[in-house]
Scaffold this active site. Sequence first.
Site, PDB file in Angstrom:
ATOM      1  CB  SER A 107      45.896   0.322  52.751  1.00 49.45           C
ATOM      2  OG  SER A 107      47.190   0.784  53.623  1.00 49.45           O
TER       3      SER A 107
ATOM      4  CG  HIS B 275      45.197   4.996  51.568  1.00 47.14           C
ATOM      5  ND1 HIS B 275      44.476   5.913  51.753  1.00 47.14           N
ATOM      6  CD2 HIS B 275      45.548   4.643  52.830  1.00 47.14           C
ATOM      7  CE1 HIS B 275      44.546   6.523  53.026  1.00 47.14           C
ATOM      8  NE2 HIS B 275      45.349   5.828  53.644  1.00 47.14           N
TER       9      HIS B 275
ATOM     10  CG  ASP C 239      48.399   4.342  55.074  1.00 44.41           C
ATOM     11  OD1 ASP C 239      47.803   5.446  55.277  1.00 44.41           O
ATOM     12  OD2 ASP C 239      48.117   3.195  54.964  1.00 44.41           O
TER      13      ASP C 239
ATOM     14  CG  MET D 132      53.168   5.622  58.561  1.00 48.86           C
ATOM     15  SD  MET D 132      52.886   4.005  59.404  1.00 48.86           S
ATOM     16  CE  MET D 132      51.417   3.596  58.775  1.00 48.86           C
TER      17      MET D 132
ATOM     18  CG  HIS E 221      46.795   8.860  55.396  1.00 52.76           C
ATOM     19  ND1 HIS E 221      46.502   7.684  56.072  1.00 52.76           N
ATOM     20  CD2 HIS E 221      46.788   9.890  56.269  1.00 52.76           C
ATOM     21  CE1 HIS E 221      46.359   8.104  57.338  1.00 52.76           C
ATOM     22  NE2 HIS E 221      46.502   9.547  57.419  1.00 52.76           N
TER      23      HIS E 221
ATOM     24  CG  MET F 270      49.686   8.444  58.731  1.00 51.65           C
ATOM     25  SD  MET F 270      49.363   6.706  59.677  1.00 51.65           S
ATOM     26  CE  MET F 270      48.366   6.144  58.200  1.00 51.65           C
TER      27      MET F 270
ATOM     28  CG  MET G 143      43.169   7.775  61.112  1.00 48.80           C
ATOM     29  SD  MET G 143      43.735   6.905  59.642  1.00 48.80           S
ATOM     30  CE  MET G 143      44.500   5.403  60.524  1.00 48.80           C
TER      31      MET G 143
ATOM     32  CG  ASP H 191      43.307   3.555  56.742  1.00 51.97           C
ATOM     33  OD1 ASP H 191      43.253   2.581  56.888  1.00 51.97           O
ATOM     34  OD2 ASP H 191      44.462   4.176  56.501  1.00 51.97           O
TER      35      ASP H 191
END
Length: 215
Positions: free
Chosen positions: A7, A32, A34, A36, A65, A67, A136, A174
Site C-alpha cells: 500500500s 495498492h 488508496d 481518500m 482503491h 474510498m 477491510m 487490507d
Amino acid sequence: MAIVSPSLLAADFLHLDSDIEMINKSDAEWLHLDVMDGVFVPNISFGFPVLEAVASKCKKALDVHYMIVHPEQYIKQTAKLGAMMMNVHYEACTHLHRTIQEIHDAGMKAGVTLNPATPVSVLEDIICDVDMVLLMSVNPGFGGQKFIENTIRKVKRLKQLIVESGSKALIEVDGGVQSETAPRLVAAGVDVLVSGSYVFKASDPLSVIRDLRNL
C-alpha cells in the site's frame, strides 16, 4: 502463493521515486493505491497528480482503491492511468451493478470493497460479476490500525459464497496485514495481501514482500 499488493499510503512521499523503484525490483505483483476524499472516510490521501506520476514509473499492476463518494465519476480517468483494478466501496455505490459494468466497459477489472461492519451476504447478487472482493480488516481511513479478528471468519464466509456461486472473484484483505495475521488470512482463503507499514517501514522491504508472497 499469495499476490502481494503493497500500500503506497505507507510510503515516504518525499522519496516516492525510490519507493516505487523498490516495488519495481520486488516480488510484489501489484501496487495498492488508496484514494481518500475526506468525505467517505475521515482522511485525505492523494489524487490524480500523484496517481499519474506513480503510473508513469511503476512497472507493477495498479490496484486502485477508491474510498470516496461517487467513485463512478472517475472510471474514465482511472482507465486512462492504465489501472488494472478499480475497486469501489459497496457502501458508496447506490447503483453498484451499473458501476461494475462501467468499470469493465472501460477495460479494467472491477473490485468491490466491504467495510468491517458490512456482511458478505450483501454480495450474493453481484458476486459473479466482480473480479475481486476487498475486505477491510481495519476501519478505512488511516494506516497502522489493529487487525479486526472477525475478518478471518468473514474471509471464510466469503470463500464459501464464491465457491457456491461459481464466481471467479479473488479475495483481498487490507489492514493490519503482517507476519502474524498474513499466514492465517491465506489459510482462510485470501488471494491478495495488502500491506502498508509492515512493508514500507521494514529494514528490508524486499525480504518482507518475498516472505508474504511465499505464504
